[in-house]
Design an enzyme around this catalytic site. Structure first.
Site, short mmCIF file in Angstrom:
data_model
loop_
_atom_site.label_atom_id
_atom_site.label_comp_id
_atom_site.label_asym_id
_atom_site.label_seq_id
_atom_site.Cartn_x
_atom_site.Cartn_y
_atom_site.Cartn_z
CG HIS A 260 -2.12 -0.92 1.08
ND1 HIS A 260 -3.06 -0.59 0.30
CD2 HIS A 260 -2.35 -2.30 1.69
CE1 HIS A 260 -4.00 -1.85 0.54
NE2 HIS A 260 -3.35 -2.78 1.22
CG ASP A 323 -3.18 -3.54 5.00
OD1 ASP A 323 -2.08 -2.65 5.07
OD2 ASP A 323 -4.31 -3.12 4.57
CD GLU A 324 -5.59 -5.82 1.25
OE1 GLU A 324 -6.64 -6.27 1.16
OE2 GLU A 324 -5.55 -4.26 1.13
CB VAL A 325 2.76 -7.57 0.99
CG1 VAL A 325 3.86 -7.47 0.17
CG2 VAL A 325 2.69 -6.55 2.38
#
Lengths: 698, 698
Positions: A260, A323-325
């Site tokens: 992100h 988060d969210e890699v």
């Protein structure tokens, strides 16, 4: 003070009485307090405190300017809510209508877990608010404000004795300022709303793929190149923090990393794991770019960056995202692969753990406590961190067992279009958490509603936050057994009106958006578009990502899907009325007529809207949903008539009509909309189909 | 550009076509421009300029930051009105969607009579705006903004060629900041509204009996003791002046004297003609205190005061009031009587003339031009002054004949609750003015709407100014033959929506005020109060002064009379529909059903409202008016049924019913309200009474 003793539990019993129309005999107020969140303990007295132009407020005990400002805010808001003009001050402080006594100061920088309790005594002759420190006072002032309403004898507050304190110490609202920039005035009015419902953490999501929104003196290319020119200056940030502090609200900044983070790389591509150049990402979802965990320069940069930002943000907690890699850049980079091999890091999860540990050390070095999303919780991570869980209560309970503190956000994603009742039903202590030891339970600090900003801007963001976040705030503040949904909706509607006096636009935005779509249409046509917009809701969860208009931050948020409320109050009330009709008095002519009136209005609405659809592309866009509502309502109307006439109808017909209903629902989805009354329509169809004029065997 | 040639006159012919439903064949726009005020000359082309996210704006010719800010404002407002997100700038200025060319600067301090003309050419491929100076540009940008609307093909502006200039050079709005303080944010949003409709003078009424509202460094007791702490600081005043200057608006300050000046005497009683001490006056009307014209210290004080204020306010014109001195203090003061005798001053009028002359000299000495109300025009006064006439066009014409310049305010008192049509019908050049020579006519500079603030505050002031002032602004700007009332209402409604995008609260305030009165009532009950509030109007002219709740600036403005619009749009539309029904198709079932629907809703509304009236004192207060509306509607409903059925009814019955109607009207006045549909009710009753199912002999 005489009166009946009320625990929160008996307040609910009273609430139910209230719903069936009972009023406290001889009193001007219903037996339930019209307050949100409900206090931990309240004992109603008799009589009421009249609020007129002679109302005065005085402070005793510990004094500070923040208290004076809170008092001025109370007077301003009370003046707005009543239209009364108050004099300047009480000549004799002890004789003020509301005497506020504070024992001592709170911490200079507000801390997690500080005493927020207060007691409030209202009698027919005056009110007394007492708290250990200004935090409790600010909460108590908001409760007092909520008690005041119009009566047959002017404005008044009911006599009551309240002892109140929060259930959880971390009661947050996250606002994503990255995907769509949310300006300072919009944030401030939302901070006012947060104060009103006793939320005490503003979690500020400040960087993401779509924009780096903080002015950095040390690394100016972050905001200069990492944003479209819309960012918060450091002066503005200090101003927001002071504004929040004045309202008993901590400000926790979040800089999301290592994923992100595309916006960082526009100005500083050397931080990334893949070759540049980079541009600000305009789409939604998970982007490939991620910081390079194997480059010491990354940590050097972050060390200097944290030095600047931990000074700017005084709060003890500092959110580093995590988060969210998706790991694609890491997989594709031979140098990174080499590093993993040489350091015996087996997979990307391990690599992120390595990064996370390094970054946490940098945060701790600055005296701060790291907060991160679920992903930062990996074996061996120090116990001091706080986990924010988008995964859910199971993850949170597991973490608590392992000694980690956590806050729940799963179930509080207010960007997903859920009903207030659905959010309200989520409790941080439910599921696995219910079985924790008392010590483990202490580690569950509370929760946070999250306002991700893919589909919100200055115009509709308030409507996605309010009034539903008031219900969530009650979940965080009030005792766990505060679960009466009808009471919640009733009090949430009243709070919604009060929030409007703070300048929040969660109700007013819609009519302007409708007018924009209608242009200079005749009032009847504009009314048809309003009827449609008030009846529908946006598609839920992540369905909108599949919109045929490719979603990005360049897509105008000017369609019906942007204008509808996440929860249609008209459809909700209709659904409640259908349940009542079917359950108790299925042939009540008045109830049937009311349902018929609403269904008939919806049934004919598409025809009324059509002329406008010919002239406005924004209305044309919503034609499938308009037709779907009208045709579905037509089916329900037929079913209602059958029920009212006591006529049976075949299960086959019902089955066929329910299939049609489902098709209409799908048709509405073409405009990214849903028919929230669909379930009620189906109940009518099936009640008719089951031959039942009298569903309950009447 | 091909197309038909339109003068303003033929635009009206087109407007009438438009009203009967005609559309320009094949085009997306009606033949009339949806613009207010209408331009002096407009020639419609074919096609339209599409407005999408690629819209750009560029400046050519003379440049200044004020133009850049005006451009930024246009983009912001266009973005609000369309929901589109615009890019930052056009790469190639010449290829911008809207190219703005300015010849030269305007005067540093905006002057009366500067060139305000502009030309605007819109084609299918782009738009060009040209003006001699920024004033014309700012007007042209507002016109461009008004041209944009939603079409079947997205947002667009019609192809058109406009040559525009104002009819009058002085087009003002006065706001009284004294009786109720009107804060700077409220003023600013109203300045935005003024810019939108090309008003170019903000007349700021800054002192009166009820408050001295300007910070004076030289005489600080003026604002410190002459106000309740609510006043404009000099920084705020400079800010407002700069804000207005940015919008092509002059700021003319008014310090009213020798009457309307009680607030001065609280701190400086020695200025008065009677012994002190003085207090700020809280009532309305004409107060006794007046400055002492016989005391040289008065002129010394004013001389120093003017030195300070004429520096603060850069405008050439300086308003010294001069209205409504009752002379009681002068009559009662032997020293003043002695002075009059010794100076051969025969009466109070003469004494005021003496004062007026002395004060004007002090103003002129500072390089300013005095402006005053009618009273300052006495024999021998220098020709340089400007008369603001509350008395009317006769007074104005007489003054013009004598060589005095004047502006008309009689007929534009927007505090009196008149309809837009009634204000619109008033023309500064009517009556005696119509017979003036061209040279004399030049002396009639224009007009000013006056927002006296006895019954307005931050909450409802916008609703008293807008949208009616847009119609008045058209009177001042557009050619004299711009008089089509239906066209005016249609365009005024569209402008009203655009004004909301500027943050004006003239529509939204009402629902919040209704909710305040309703408290946490059920939606049906709140709806009943809305129905009542939307149907009624406040009593007109000065009738409210007789209110049984003694009017003062301590009286809360929280009743229905404060919440109703000065002109009820619902009642106006109903009245138009009744006229159409009676005139042309008296048995049209659809029209009859529509009228019946409205009448039935009104007729049953009082019963729906009664439960709420039992619980809210603010609703109880309006019960007589509620009953009056319902009973009057019931009568009209009966009349409508007779007409629809072709039944005759006796003149006796009609007479009796009209008498009842008048009684209901009087009953509404008990709540300071009127029934604006009363005349329409009467028409129905008398049409029935005259036996006519077909009023026009159908």
């Amino acid at each position: 003070m005489s009166g009946r003793s009320f625990t929160t539990k008996s307040i609910f019993a009273a609430a139910i009485l209230c719903i069936v129309g009972s009023m406290q005999a001889g009193a001007q107020f219903p037996t339930e307090l019209n307050v949100m969140p409900l206090p931990a303990k309240a004992q109603l007295g008799s009589g009421a405190l009249k609020i007129d132009a002679g109302f005065t407020l005085a402070f005793a005990g510990y004094r500070e300017v923040r208290l004076d400002r809170a008092g001025a805010r109370l007077l301003l808001q009370l003046s707005r809510e009543t239209g009364l003009v108050f004099g300047q001050a009480a000549a004799d402080a002890a004789k003020a209508t509301l005497v506020v006594t504070t024992d001592h100061a709170s911490k200079p920088v507000q801390e997690l877990g500080e005493d927020e309790s207060y007691t409030l005594e209202v009698t027919g002759t005056g009110a007394k608010l007492h708290a250990a420190n200004p935090l409790g006072i600010m909460h108590g002032l908001q409760t007092f404000l909520q008690l005041v309403s119009i009566t047959a004898d002017g404005f008044a507050a009911p006599a009551v004795s309240i002892q109140d304190q929060p259930r959880f110490p971390w009661r947050g609202l996250m606002v994503d300022g990255s995907r769509h920039f949310i300006s300072v005035p919009v944030l401030k009015r939302n901070l006012d709303g947060m104060e009103a419902v006793k939320i005490n953490v503003f979690h500020w999501h400040l960087s993401d793929n779509q924009g780096f929104r903080v002015e950095s003196h040390k690394f100016p290319k972050l905001h200069e190149q990492g944003s479209d020119g819309l960012y918060y200056t450091q002066d503005e940030i200090r101003d927001v923090i002071a504004y929040a502090h004045d309202r008993g609200i901590r400000v926790v900044p979040e800089f999301d990393m290592p994923g992100h983070s595309t916006a960082w790389f526009v100005g500083y591509p050397e931080l990334a794991s893949g070759p540049g150049p980079y541009q600000i990402w305009q789409q939604w979802g998970v982007a490939d770019p991620a910081m390079d965990p194997t480059n010491e320069k990354t940590y050097k940069f972050l060390n200097d960056f944290f030095a600047e930002m931990t000074k700017l943000f005084p709060d003890q907690y500092f959110h580093i995202g995590g988060d969210e890699v998706n790991g694609k850049q890491w997989d594709a980079n031979p140098k990174i692969q080499e590093f993993m091999k040489s350091h015996n890091i087996k997979n990307n999860e391990g690599l992120q753990a390595y990064f996370s540990q390094r970054v946490q050390e940098l945060v701790v070095k600055r005296g701060k406590t790291p907060v991160g999303w679920d992903e930062i919780l990996v074996p061996g991570v120090p116990k001091n961190i706080v986990i924010q869980s988008w995964r859910g209560t199971e993850a949170l309970a597991t973490a608590a067992k392992e000694g980690y503190r956590g806050i729940l956000s799963n179930g509080y994603y207010i960007d997903l279009g859920w009903s207030a009742a659905r959010h309200y039903a989520v409790d941080p202590m439910e599921g696995a958490a219910a079985n924790l030891t008392p010590e483990e339970k202490q580690r569950i600090l509370g929760g946070e509603a999250t306002m991700w900003s893919e589909y919100v801007n200055w115009e509709n963001v308030d409507s996605r936050i309010w009034p539903r976040t008031a219900a969530i705030a009650e979940r965080y503040w009030s005792p766990q057994n505060t679960t009466d949904v009808a009471s919640m909706y009733s009090r949430m509607e009243a709070e919604s009106t009060r929030l409007e006096w703070l300048g929040l636009t969660h109700r007013t935005y819609q009519r302007q958006m409708v007018r924009r779509m209608a242009g200079a249409a005749a009032p009847e046509e504009t009314a048809a578009l309003s009827t449609l917009t008030e009846a529908l809701e946006p598609v839920k969860d992540y369905e909108r990502e599949g919109d045929k208009i490719p979603p990005s931050n360049q897509t105008p948020l000017n369609r019906v899907v942007d204008a509808v409320h996440p929860e249609s109050e008209v459809s909700r009330r209709f659904s409640v009325a259908v349940d009542q009709f079917l359950a108790s008095s299925c042939k009540d002519a008045g109830e049937a007529a009311e349902l018929r009136g609403q269904l008939a209005a919806w049934a004919r609405n598409d025809a009324r809207l059509q002329p406008l659809a010919q002239r406005s592309s924004l209305v044309q866009n919503v034609s499938p949903a308009s037709e779907a509502l009208s045709q579905a309502a037509e089916l329900a109307l037929g079913a209602l008539d059958r029920i009212a006439q006591g006529l049976p109808s075949s299960p086959d017909l019902a089955k066929q009509q329910v299939a049609a209903l489902n098709a209409y629902e799908q048709q509405a989805h073409k405009s990214q909309l849903t028919l929230p009354a669909r379930a009620a329509f189906q109940k009518l169809i099936e009640a008719g189909g089951s031959g039942g004029a009298c569903a309950n065997g009447k």
